[in-house]
Design an enzyme around this catalytic site. Structure first.
Site, PDB file in Angstrom:
ATOM      1  CE  LYS A 220     -46.044  -4.051   3.208  1.00  0.00           C
ATOM      2  NZ  LYS A 220     -47.009  -4.625   4.138  1.00  0.00           N
ATOM      3  CD  GLU A 269     -50.125  -1.906  12.006  1.00  0.00           C
ATOM      4  OE1 GLU A 269     -50.684  -1.208  11.136  1.00  0.00           O
ATOM      5  OE2 GLU A 269     -49.004  -2.399  11.849  1.00  0.00           O
ATOM      6  CD  GLU A 448     -54.034   0.846   0.751  1.00  0.00           C
ATOM      7  OE1 GLU A 448     -54.217   0.128  -0.254  1.00  0.00           O
ATOM      8  OE2 GLU A 448     -53.222   0.554   1.652  1.00  0.00           O
TER       9      GLU A 448
HETATM   10  C1  LIG Z   1     -49.119   2.919   6.848  1.00  0.00           C
HETATM   11  C2  LIG Z   1     -50.398   2.916   7.222  1.00  0.00           C
HETATM   12  O1  LIG Z   1     -51.126   1.782   7.367  1.00  0.00           O
HETATM   13  C3  LIG Z   1     -50.552   0.500   7.218  1.00  0.00           C
HETATM   14  C4  LIG Z   1     -50.593   0.050   5.827  1.00  0.00           C
HETATM   15  C5  LIG Z   1     -51.626  -0.741   5.348  1.00  0.00           C
HETATM   16  C6  LIG Z   1     -51.711  -1.082   3.881  1.00  0.00           C
HETATM   17  O2  LIG Z   1     -50.908  -0.588   3.086  1.00  0.00           O
HETATM   18  O3  LIG Z   1     -52.618  -1.830   3.473  1.00  0.00           O
HETATM   19  C7  LIG Z   1     -52.604  -1.219   6.222  1.00  0.00           C
HETATM   20  C8  LIG Z   1     -52.516  -1.018   7.553  1.00  0.00           C
HETATM   21  C9  LIG Z   1     -51.325  -0.412   8.157  1.00  0.00           C
HETATM   22  O4  LIG Z   1     -50.455  -1.392   8.577  1.00  0.00           O
HETATM   23  C10 LIG Z   1     -51.124   4.186   7.536  1.00  0.00           C
HETATM   24  O5  LIG Z   1     -52.284   4.126   7.897  1.00  0.00           O
HETATM   25  O6  LIG Z   1     -50.506   5.261   7.438  1.00  0.00           O
HETATM   26 MG   LIG Z   2     -52.042  -1.402   1.298  1.00  0.00          MG
END
Ligand SMILES: C=C(O[C@@H]1C=C(C(=O)O)C=C[C@H]1O)C(=O)O
Ligand SMILES: [Mg+2]
EC number: 5.4.4.2
Length: 468
Positions: A220, A269, A448
């Protein structure tokens, strides 16, 4: 007229001065008092008039615990590229003898350091982040703490062997009766133009990462992108923090003033919290947008809880955090399955991990061990960081790094500085990334990141409430 409290301060300062001269080491004197309720944002804004410099703002979800610092009584910073950057701050902090003038004990008051670390100290600094060290912590001159509805004011003074009693006393006296009277500007509109940076390069990076993962090079990797905004008026950091508080009540709100820049965000987080020997971290990875109403929200949440791609993304984080906890904690517990953590714009898979710290393991050693978790780096850690350096078309600076506080008894809390932006004058740079796994599709990862940019966009005044 000298009050009894002033006598206590005087005695403490006299002792501290004696000690400083004898040992040739500065001593911290910290006076803590319960005060009438104060609006934390007004207090933050009042720092402007006091011109004491570097301020910070911190509040935990639902504003259960708020801390606002003004001024820099002590700054600890370094540009070490190795784990030295954590140890150096911790060692320097431990060296100071700290005298507390208080009739009670309350975690989150008294002498604390607030600050953070860059994401990757090995990456050469960029123009945007030039003012930020790899590690920087500030002990404020004045600090307001609000906890369980009670307000406390801490006044700190670093007493050096060369200080005079009178000037030290004046330092405390000038702040004792201080009443912040700053009026927040009524909300002004702020038009902006947004520049998407290197979008196609980012999509290509995601494609490349996905194929490397499919080729079993790595499990990942998290890739982030950056958006730059330019506004018609100067951005008001108090308004941004205030809006984040209103709109993101389930997140931690942080603000860190560094020279003319403000690093601000609303992150859901937590990296690690330590209170005495109780340690807590939260695994957060795997995302879906929030619904327009409760029904849609629940339906989307259920979909996320069943989604293989997101469950894999999440499980990699849980596995790593649990392994890290096993190294410094006993009685490590975490639920078998993730639940949902919901924010206004996005919902995530969430797993808390708890443990009891073994003797000798400090908060900073845990921050160092955990950062970056696979929620921001990837897995395996070193390979993922290298991939990020190779593929990511931006410089993270403090985005994705640990930000938070530490007290004189090794209590404290650090979050992951995401959903954040760097503000200067009328300009802002915002950052968002996503966990890339074998099943990732560049287009949906891009969407996202768009959702993850919304909290800051909205706080900057540039987003209506439409969902997409
Ligand atoms: C990297 C980020 O978020 C992270 C990535 C996530 C994901 O890919 O699902 C979810 C929460 C966070 O740990 C961000 O918000 O920039
Ligand atoms: Mg994600």
């Amino acid at each position: 007229m000298i009050t009894t409290l002033d006598e206590t301060i005087r005695e403490n300062i006299e002792h501290a001065l004696e000690e400083a001269k004898q040992t040739n080491q500065s001593v911290i004197v910290s006076r803590i008092k319960e005060v009438d309720a104060l609006d934390p944002l007004h207090f933050f804004a009042s720092g402007e008039e006091l011109s004491l410099g570097e301020r910070f703002f911190w509040s935990t979800p639902k504003a259960d615990f708020t801390m606002v610092g003004i001024g820099k009584e002590l700054i600890l910073e370094n540009n070490q590229h190795t784990s030295e950057r954590f140890q150096q701050i911790e060692n320097e902090w431990k060296r100071f003898n700290k005298k507390l003038i208080s009739t009670f004990k309350q975690v989150g008051t008294g002498p604390i350091l607030f600050g953070g670390f860059s994401f990757d100290p090995m990456k050469e600094n960029s123009e945007l982040w030039a003012g930020f060290s790899e590690a920087k912590f500030v002990m404020p001159t004045l600090m307001l703490t609000i906890i369980n509805g009670k307000s406390y004011m801490t006044i700190n003074k670093l007493i050096t062997p060369f200080d005079q009693l009178d000037t030290c006393l004046q330092h405390f006296e000038q702040f004792v009766e201080m009443k912040p009277n700053y009026q927040l500007d009524c909300e002004k509109g702020n038009e902006f133009a947004s520049i998407e940076l290197k979008t196609s390069e980012w999509i290509e990076a995601v494609e490349k990462a996905t194929s490397d993962i499919r080729a079993k090079e790595i499990d990942k990797v998290v890739l982030a992108r950056e958006v730059r905004l330019e506004f018609s008026n100067t951005i008001n950091p108090y308004q941004v923090v205030g809006r984040l508080q209103r709109e993101q009540p389930t997140s931690f709100i942080f603000g860190f003033e560094n020279g003319r820049q403000y690093f601000i965000g609303a992150t859901p987080e937590r990296l690690v919290k330590k209170e005495e020997n109780h340690v807590l971290s939260t695994c957060l990875a795997g995302s879906i947008k929030s619904g327009k109403d409760n029904d849609e929200d629940q339906q989307l949440g259920d979909q996320l809880l069943q989604d293989d791609k997101n469950l894999i993304e999440h499980s990699i984080v849980v596995k790593m955090i649990k392994e890290a906890f096993d190294q410094f904690c006993d009685e490590v517990v975490s639920p078998m399955d993730p639940t949902l953590l919901k924010t206004k714009n996005i919902q995530h898979l969430y797993t808390p991990v708890k443990g009891l710290a073994r003797e000798g393991h400090t908060l900073f050693s845990m921050v160092e061990r955990l950062h970056p978790t696979p929620a921001l780096g990837g897995f395996p850690k070193e390979k993922a960081i290298e991939k990020i350096r190779e593929l990511e078309p931006m410089h993270r600076g403090w985005y994705g790094g640990p930000i938070g506080w530490l007290d004189h008894e090794d209590n404290g809390e650090f979050v992951v500085a995401i959903r954040s932006g760097l503000i200067e004058g009328n300009k802002a740079a915002l950052f968002a990334g996503c966990g890339i796994v074998a099943e990732s599709e560049p287009e949906s990862e891009y969407l996202e990141t768009k959702i993850k940019l919304k909290p800051m966009l909205s706080a900057l005044g540039g987003l209506n409430n439409e969902q997409n």
